[in-house]
Design a protein around this motif. Sequence first.
Motif, mmCIF file in Angstrom:
data_model
loop_
_atom_site.group_PDB
_atom_site.id
_atom_site.type_symbol
_atom_site.label_atom_id
_atom_site.label_comp_id
_atom_site.label_asym_id
_atom_site.label_seq_id
_atom_site.Cartn_x
_atom_site.Cartn_y
_atom_site.Cartn_z
ATOM 1 N N ILE A 193 35.811 -17.330 23.279
ATOM 2 C CA ILE A 193 34.766 -16.802 24.159
ATOM 3 C C ILE A 193 34.186 -17.993 24.905
ATOM 4 O O ILE A 193 34.036 -19.079 24.344
ATOM 5 C CB ILE A 193 33.690 -16.010 23.377
ATOM 6 C CG1 ILE A 193 32.686 -15.383 24.352
ATOM 7 C CG2 ILE A 193 32.961 -16.868 22.339
ATOM 8 C CD1 ILE A 193 31.922 -14.203 23.798
ATOM 9 N N LEU A 194 33.944 -17.806 26.191
ATOM 10 C CA LEU A 194 33.520 -18.940 27.005
ATOM 11 C C LEU A 194 32.596 -18.504 28.123
ATOM 12 O O LEU A 194 32.524 -17.324 28.464
ATOM 13 C CB LEU A 194 34.746 -19.644 27.610
ATOM 14 C CG LEU A 194 35.629 -18.770 28.492
ATOM 15 C CD1 LEU A 194 36.075 -19.532 29.721
ATOM 16 C CD2 LEU A 194 36.851 -18.294 27.707
ATOM 17 N N GLY A 199 35.044 -22.124 32.124
ATOM 18 C CA GLY A 199 36.320 -21.701 32.710
ATOM 19 C C GLY A 199 36.595 -22.435 34.011
ATOM 20 O O GLY A 199 37.726 -22.853 34.288
ATOM 21 N N THR A 200 35.551 -22.615 34.785
ATOM 22 C CA THR A 200 35.692 -23.287 36.075
ATOM 23 C C THR A 200 36.051 -24.761 35.889
ATOM 24 O O THR A 200 36.921 -25.295 36.578
ATOM 25 C CB THR A 200 34.376 -23.127 36.875
ATOM 26 O OG1 THR A 200 34.156 -21.735 37.075
ATOM 27 C CG2 THR A 200 34.454 -23.813 38.222
ATOM 28 N N VAL A 431 35.208 -29.599 44.427
ATOM 29 C CA VAL A 431 36.436 -28.831 44.606
ATOM 30 C C VAL A 431 36.199 -27.363 44.298
ATOM 31 O O VAL A 431 35.679 -27.032 43.232
ATOM 32 C CB VAL A 431 37.523 -29.314 43.604
ATOM 33 C CG1 VAL A 431 38.889 -28.849 44.039
ATOM 34 C CG2 VAL A 431 37.471 -30.803 43.408
ATOM 35 N N VAL A 432 36.569 -26.515 45.213
ATOM 36 C CA VAL A 432 36.427 -25.095 44.909
ATOM 37 C C VAL A 432 37.466 -24.731 43.849
ATOM 38 O O VAL A 432 38.600 -25.198 43.876
ATOM 39 C CB VAL A 432 36.564 -24.210 46.168
ATOM 40 C CG1 VAL A 432 37.944 -24.291 46.749
ATOM 41 C CG2 VAL A 432 36.194 -22.775 45.865
ATOM 42 N N SER A 433 37.018 -23.974 42.871
ATOM 43 C CA SER A 433 37.876 -23.681 41.737
ATOM 44 C C SER A 433 37.955 -22.176 41.620
ATOM 45 O O SER A 433 37.183 -21.565 40.904
ATOM 46 C CB SER A 433 37.229 -24.305 40.509
ATOM 47 O OG SER A 433 38.016 -24.131 39.407
ATOM 48 N N GLU A 434 38.868 -21.616 42.376
ATOM 49 C CA GLU A 434 38.908 -20.173 42.470
ATOM 50 C C GLU A 434 39.396 -19.534 41.182
ATOM 51 O O GLU A 434 40.320 -20.021 40.553
ATOM 52 C CB GLU A 434 39.791 -19.740 43.643
ATOM 53 C CG GLU A 434 39.010 -18.881 44.609
ATOM 54 C CD GLU A 434 39.718 -18.728 45.924
ATOM 55 O OE1 GLU A 434 40.106 -17.599 46.231
ATOM 56 O OE2 GLU A 434 39.880 -19.737 46.630
ATOM 57 N N ASP A 435 38.703 -18.472 40.811
ATOM 58 C CA ASP A 435 39.111 -17.690 39.665
ATOM 59 C C ASP A 435 39.079 -18.467 38.361
ATOM 60 O O ASP A 435 39.906 -18.277 37.479
ATOM 61 C CB ASP A 435 40.521 -17.126 39.894
ATOM 62 C CG ASP A 435 40.593 -15.704 39.367
ATOM 63 O OD1 ASP A 435 39.681 -15.308 38.630
ATOM 64 O OD2 ASP A 435 41.557 -15.005 39.698
ATOM 65 N N GLY A 436 38.093 -19.347 38.265
ATOM 66 C CA GLY A 436 37.919 -20.132 37.046
ATOM 67 C C GLY A 436 37.699 -19.254 35.831
ATOM 68 O O GLY A 436 38.167 -19.570 34.734
ATOM 69 N N SER A 437 37.018 -18.134 36.028
ATOM 70 C CA SER A 437 36.736 -17.270 34.881
ATOM 71 C C SER A 437 38.036 -16.718 34.297
ATOM 72 O O SER A 437 38.161 -16.574 33.091
ATOM 73 C CB SER A 437 35.846 -16.107 35.300
ATOM 74 O OG SER A 437 34.668 -16.579 35.877
ATOM 75 N N ALA A 442 42.288 -18.258 30.201
ATOM 76 C CA ALA A 442 43.676 -18.389 29.749
ATOM 77 C C ALA A 442 43.935 -19.818 29.255
ATOM 78 O O ALA A 442 44.569 -20.027 28.210
ATOM 79 C CB ALA A 442 44.633 -18.048 30.885
ATOM 80 N N LEU A 443 43.435 -20.788 29.979
ATOM 81 C CA LEU A 443 43.662 -22.179 29.583
ATOM 82 C C LEU A 443 43.024 -22.486 28.233
ATOM 83 O O LEU A 443 43.623 -23.147 27.382
ATOM 84 C CB LEU A 443 43.088 -23.129 30.642
ATOM 85 C CG LEU A 443 43.949 -23.250 31.897
ATOM 86 C CD1 LEU A 443 43.210 -23.990 32.991
ATOM 87 C CD2 LEU A 443 45.267 -23.955 31.562
ATOM 88 N N ILE A 444 41.819 -21.983 28.039
ATOM 89 C CA ILE A 444 41.162 -22.235 26.761
ATOM 90 C C ILE A 444 41.911 -21.503 25.654
ATOM 91 O O ILE A 444 42.143 -22.057 24.576
ATOM 92 C CB ILE A 444 39.680 -21.837 26.827
ATOM 93 C CG1 ILE A 444 38.963 -22.820 27.754
ATOM 94 C CG2 ILE A 444 39.050 -21.840 25.428
ATOM 95 C CD1 ILE A 444 37.515 -22.547 27.972
ATOM 96 N N ALA A 445 42.315 -20.287 25.949
ATOM 97 C CA ALA A 445 43.111 -19.547 24.962
ATOM 98 C C ALA A 445 44.370 -20.347 24.620
ATOM 99 O O ALA A 445 44.767 -20.459 23.467
ATOM 100 C CB ALA A 445 43.466 -18.164 25.482
ATOM 101 N N ALA A 446 44.960 -20.969 25.649
ATOM 102 C CA ALA A 446 46.184 -21.754 25.433
ATOM 103 C C ALA A 446 45.896 -23.011 24.618
ATOM 104 O O ALA A 446 46.646 -23.364 23.708
ATOM 105 C CB ALA A 446 46.790 -22.143 26.790
ATOM 106 N N VAL A 447 44.792 -23.666 24.936
ATOM 107 C CA VAL A 447 44.446 -24.894 24.223
ATOM 108 C C VAL A 447 44.096 -24.576 22.759
ATOM 109 O O VAL A 447 44.357 -25.362 21.869
ATOM 110 C CB VAL A 447 43.278 -25.624 24.942
ATOM 111 C CG1 VAL A 447 42.741 -26.775 24.120
ATOM 112 C CG2 VAL A 447 43.719 -26.114 26.311
ATOM 113 N N CYS A 448 43.512 -23.403 22.546
ATOM 114 C CA CYS A 448 43.018 -23.060 21.209
ATOM 115 C C CYS A 448 44.003 -22.251 20.356
ATOM 116 O O CYS A 448 43.898 -22.264 19.135
ATOM 117 C CB CYS A 448 41.761 -22.212 21.289
ATOM 118 S SG CYS A 448 40.492 -22.965 22.246
ATOM 119 N N ALA A 449 44.850 -21.512 21.021
ATOM 120 C CA ALA A 449 45.663 -20.529 20.265
ATOM 121 C C ALA A 449 46.679 -21.209 19.339
ATOM 122 O O ALA A 449 47.093 -22.314 19.573
ATOM 123 C CB ALA A 449 46.367 -19.584 21.219
#
Length: 449
Positions: A193-194, A199-200, A431-437, A442-449
């Motif tokens: 959960i983040l 996320g951004t 830097v604009v970071s589109e769709d960070g949420s 997904a990235l955090i899920a990947a780093v943590c999973a």
Amino acid sequence: MMQPEQHFPEAFQICQKFNISDENMNEIVHRLTKEINMGLARDTHPRAVVKCFITYVQDLPTGKERGKYLALDLGGTNFRVLLVSLNSETDIDIVSKAFVISKELMVGPGKNLFAFIAECLAMFCKEQKIEKDNLPLGFTFSFPLKQIGINKGIMITWTKGFNCDGVVGKNVVELLQDAINHRGDLKVRIVAILNDTTGTLMTCAFTNRNCRIGLIVGTGTNACYVEKTINTEMLDGYQTSNKPNMIVNCEMGAFGDNGVLDFVRTSYDKVVDKQSINPKRQTFEKCISGMYLGELVRQVVVELMQKGLLFKGLSSDAINEKWRFETRFISEIESDPPGTYRNASMIMDQMGIRTNNELDLACLRYICQTISTRSAKLTSCALVCLINKMNAKDCSVGIDGGVYRFHPHFHNLLMENMNRMLKGSVKFELVVSEDGSGRGAALIAAVCA
Ligand code: GLC
């Protein structure tokens, strides 16, 4: 060329109240630094206003993360469900679906909200034929959350127009998992959960190794940054942790809730605060973010109209209706090329005020500029504060949110104000970071999973 002072002196007088001097900007940075330190330290955290929640995200992405992940994004304009496939550093495939959260759900029982979220998730997964795949899911939940683990967080308070019963004090992951289990037609694993700021930051860091700050200037406003674990006293064992860094979710929107921003707030801010659903809370956010900027403009416009100094002889129900003037109107009005007022006159028409009076429309634009400039100045203070706090000499900031993305000058205003305050001592990039949420989850899920 219009000269506000000469052409609409009364509006000029009012707008002066929103001006923030360089000296006051530096004072704001100083005060925010103090509040952040209070949030980080164990003995002051309980009474701190800027909570600085630890996120349990201690690793930035390496760019090598791969796989398929589900993400939920709750807390912006729409609720979204996403399926994110990290195929390569440059190839991220996203399928997503947005759902409107009705007013009833926003302020109704939490049970209904989570049942709705689970329903949307189930619907989406069935469409994608992944309902039995037991995919890892990252939940972007953009509200103050006291995290006690990467997939465990206690709701502190609602913000941004939400106010659902039975959620504050509960573990939000459990509420969602229960709602999913209750349906019985879906297998997913909630692995993280983040916050949207986190996320951004992660999204920006995936391609930009210098990224150290995640900022949202959208419906709400908030930032997170990379802190040294040794300073995050709220983490058990922070002194001996073998990971040097921790992303901290500042929950900066609450800055000023103890009165420390009163020296720059105006009577208009106080009215907007009073009529909001969370009076006395999110003081900083109410001066900066999309949920409130339009209403600030409307307050000033209506005052001038009532005094017969703007749109003379005209009136409408719409302009007198609270919250009716949307923040995106500000962006549109300021997007009119110099000396022209096409969007401005169209928007006023939509608000029931039909006019082509250039002086009036110029005055309206000036009011919009005043409110958005102050928002950008305050945001600059926050960024300078974090950059100084990290003692960064070279730093990228990932940014998302409608105000930043759709306002024609917000980026430039940030650059200009930050450059002036930092006096060339730091190299930074916004830097604009589109769709960070979505990607970030997904990235955090990947780093943590
Ligand atoms: C509000 C929320 C915060 C979020 C921000 C931007 O301030 O409390 O968690 O990051 O809005 O969406």
